[in-house]
Design a protein around this motif. Sequence first.
Motif, PDB file in Angstrom:
ATOM      1  N   ALA A  98      -5.710   7.136   5.999  1.00 45.00           N
ATOM      2  CA  ALA A  98      -6.701   6.618   6.588  1.00 45.00           C
ATOM      3  C   ALA A  98      -8.070   6.879   6.194  1.00 45.00           C
ATOM      4  N   GLU A  99      -8.402   8.254   5.800  1.00 45.37           N
ATOM      5  CA  GLU A  99      -9.848   8.584   5.106  1.00 45.37           C
ATOM      6  C   GLU A  99     -10.056   7.860   4.043  1.00 45.37           C
ATOM      7  N   LYS A 100      -9.080   7.515   3.112  1.00 47.78           N
ATOM      8  CA  LYS A 100      -9.234   7.015   1.910  1.00 47.78           C
ATOM      9  C   LYS A 100      -9.501   5.523   2.063  1.00 47.78           C
ATOM     10  N   ARG A 101      -8.857   5.032   2.963  1.00 50.07           N
ATOM     11  CA  ARG A 101      -8.981   3.515   3.512  1.00 50.07           C
ATOM     12  C   ARG A 101     -10.365   3.248   4.010  1.00 50.07           C
ATOM     13  N   THR A 102     -10.685   3.988   4.596  1.00 51.37           N
ATOM     14  CA  THR A 102     -12.281   3.849   5.375  1.00 51.37           C
ATOM     15  C   THR A 102     -13.347   4.506   4.558  1.00 51.37           C
ATOM     16  N   SER A 103     -13.081   4.932   3.310  1.00 47.93           N
ATOM     17  CA  SER A 103     -14.511   5.202   2.441  1.00 47.93           C
ATOM     18  C   SER A 103     -14.601   3.907   1.893  1.00 47.93           C
ATOM     19  N   ALA A 105       0.927  -1.262  -0.108  1.00 50.16           N
ATOM     20  CA  ALA A 105       0.033  -0.011  -0.084  1.00 50.16           C
ATOM     21  C   ALA A 105       0.925   1.057  -0.036  1.00 50.16           C
ATOM     22  N   THR A 106       0.540   2.140  -0.922  1.00 42.65           N
ATOM     23  CA  THR A 106       1.321   3.432  -1.034  1.00 42.65           C
ATOM     24  C   THR A 106       0.778   4.347   0.061  1.00 42.65           C
ATOM     25  N   LEU A 107       1.506   4.874   1.049  1.00 42.62           N
ATOM     26  CA  LEU A 107       1.115   5.969   2.006  1.00 42.62           C
ATOM     27  C   LEU A 107       0.921   7.409   1.175  1.00 42.62           C
ATOM     28  N   LEU A 108      -0.092   7.995   1.250  1.00 43.89           N
ATOM     29  CA  LEU A 108      -0.329   9.200   0.434  1.00 43.89           C
ATOM     30  C   LEU A 108      -0.114  10.358   1.423  1.00 43.89           C
ATOM     31  N   LYS A 109       0.813  11.267   1.227  1.00 40.76           N
ATOM     32  CA  LYS A 109       0.870  12.275   2.125  1.00 40.76           C
ATOM     33  C   LYS A 109       1.112  12.061   3.720  1.00 40.76           C
TER      34      LYS A 109
END
Length: 230
Positions: free
Chosen positions: A179-184, A169-173
């Motif tokens: 986490a927000e993108k992962r929980t969407s 997984a590429t960590l963005l910023k």
Amino acid sequence: VDDGLSDGGVTKVSLDFQGELNAFASEWPTLDDPKSAICHGFQTADFIRAWVDTIGAACGAEVAFVRVSEAGGLRRPLMFLPFAIETKKGVRILRFIDGDVSDYNGPIVFPWTPDWSAPDCQTLWRRVLEVLPAIDVVALEKMPKTILGATNPLAALETEPWPVSCHAATLLKDWPNFAEKRTSPPKRYARYQRSLRREYDVVYTSSDAMDQEAANAALVSLFKQKARRF
């Protein structure tokens, strides 16, 4: 079984086979006590015992454990091999203890395990097969070349790439953004929810809002679903 393996400063090794883990329990690593062993969680006694009682029992697998140790002296363990023998259409297949639930398979090694040469590893493997019960096929899958940075002696055998690799997984910023993108929820989840709502009343609640009885019931349901999947 003693055999002369000269590389790595070890002149002889001793091989012991047992059909149950308890025979090696004092030296086998656990999640709470790794006992200086180098391995993934899937090779610990905790995982193996749970596997034997559930998946192993369901598929009728025969477990086989091999201890490779120094011959004479302290007889320190050099490697542990956790195997399962499955019989399919009369063919006995030697595998790692897995059943499609582990991510990484392989032996348990130690900081003092020798860096054996490829010929010595192949000789050692022939001796392993001699102490094991009779088998027809060997299928050692999902085995990394190194085990948490340590050399995997079985990687010196004739191997080929496993078709399924690990996932990254590429960590963005920063973490909150990731986490927000992962929980969407993905769009397909919306379709699942619509289908589910046509049959049942769907309510989302946090674990903090659930009493112990409701939480236990939810957990039992999740276990049943996971078990049925496997």
